[in-house]
Design a protein around this motif. Structure first.
Motif, short mmCIF file in Angstrom:
data_model
loop_
_atom_site.label_atom_id
_atom_site.label_comp_id
_atom_site.label_asym_id
_atom_site.label_seq_id
_atom_site.Cartn_x
_atom_site.Cartn_y
_atom_site.Cartn_z
N GLY A 102 0.80 -1.12 0.05
CA GLY A 102 0.00 -0.14 0.06
C GLY A 102 0.72 1.54 -0.10
O GLY A 102 0.31 2.27 0.01
N GLY A 103 2.27 0.95 0.40
CA GLY A 103 3.00 2.40 0.21
C GLY A 103 3.34 2.64 -1.02
O GLY A 103 2.96 2.06 -2.13
N GLY A 148 -2.32 2.60 -13.76
CA GLY A 148 -3.35 3.04 -12.42
C GLY A 148 -2.29 3.04 -11.18
O GLY A 148 -2.83 4.20 -10.31
N ARG A 149 -1.33 2.60 -11.22
CA ARG A 149 -0.64 2.65 -9.82
C ARG A 149 0.78 3.24 -10.08
O ARG A 149 1.29 3.90 -9.21
CB ARG A 149 -0.50 1.21 -9.43
N PHE A 150 1.45 3.04 -11.27
CA PHE A 150 2.75 3.58 -11.56
C PHE A 150 2.81 4.59 -12.60
O PHE A 150 1.66 4.71 -13.40
CB PHE A 150 3.59 2.39 -12.20
N THR A 151 3.40 5.60 -12.44
CA THR A 151 3.46 6.66 -13.26
C THR A 151 4.92 6.91 -13.58
O THR A 151 5.83 7.14 -12.79
CB THR A 151 3.01 7.99 -12.77
N MET A 192 5.89 4.90 -7.91
CA MET A 192 5.05 3.47 -7.83
C MET A 192 4.28 3.75 -6.52
O MET A 192 4.64 3.87 -5.44
CB MET A 192 6.14 2.46 -7.44
N ASN A 193 2.82 3.62 -6.35
CA ASN A 193 2.14 3.78 -5.65
C ASN A 193 1.11 2.64 -5.60
O ASN A 193 1.07 1.57 -6.34
CB ASN A 193 0.99 4.98 -5.74
N SER A 194 0.54 2.43 -4.29
CA SER A 194 -0.35 1.28 -3.80
C SER A 194 0.41 0.10 -4.26
O SER A 194 0.13 -0.92 -4.78
CB SER A 194 -1.67 1.14 -4.76
N LEU A 195 1.76 -0.02 -3.75
CA LEU A 195 2.42 -1.29 -4.08
C LEU A 195 2.05 -2.56 -3.39
O LEU A 195 1.28 -2.44 -2.18
CB LEU A 195 4.11 -0.87 -3.43
#
Length: 120
Positions: free
Chosen positions: A15-16, A66-69, A83-86
């Motif tokens: 989630g981090g 949708g999680r990584f940019t 990287m979000n919502s890992l």
């Protein structure tokens, strides 16, 4: 000669977030794109994302959409991977690589990799 140096990896809870950086040097000014790849233990290396230097066109693997940019700073010759919502399944060594031209899909230059570990 092209050099790539990744940084920003580490240990994070599920989630981090983490932001990876790929700083390039050498003859990258006329290259086509920079990509991020990853390789988990016992698995083949897989594509994660890529961005073109000029137009900033991006492409992502379905598993990270949708999680990584991915983004770039041309002045700093640096490409980032936010990287979000890992998830634990994102655990891998992450590599950046340079693709020289749009006509050849081969990524010819690679960094040494940075470890990302996501704990559950």
């Amino acid at each position: 000669q092209v050099q790539l140096v990744e940084s920003g990896g580490g240990l994070v809870q599920a989630g981090g977030s983490l932001r990876l950086s790929c700083t390039t040097s050498g003859r990258t000014f006329n290259s086509y794109a920079v990509g991020w790849f990853r390789q988990a233990p016992g698995k083949e290396r897989e594509f994660v994302a890529r961005i073109t230097w000029s137009g900033g066109d991006t492409d992502y693997a379905d598993s990270v959409k949708g999680r990584f940019t991915i983004s770039r700073d041309n002045a700093k010759n640096t490409v980032y991977l936010q990287m979000n919502s890992l998830k634990p399944e994102d655990t891998a060594v992450y590599y950046c690589a340079v693709r020289s031209t749009r006509f050849n899909p081969i990524y010819g230059y690679w960094g040494q990799g940075t470890q990302v570990t996501v704990s559950s």
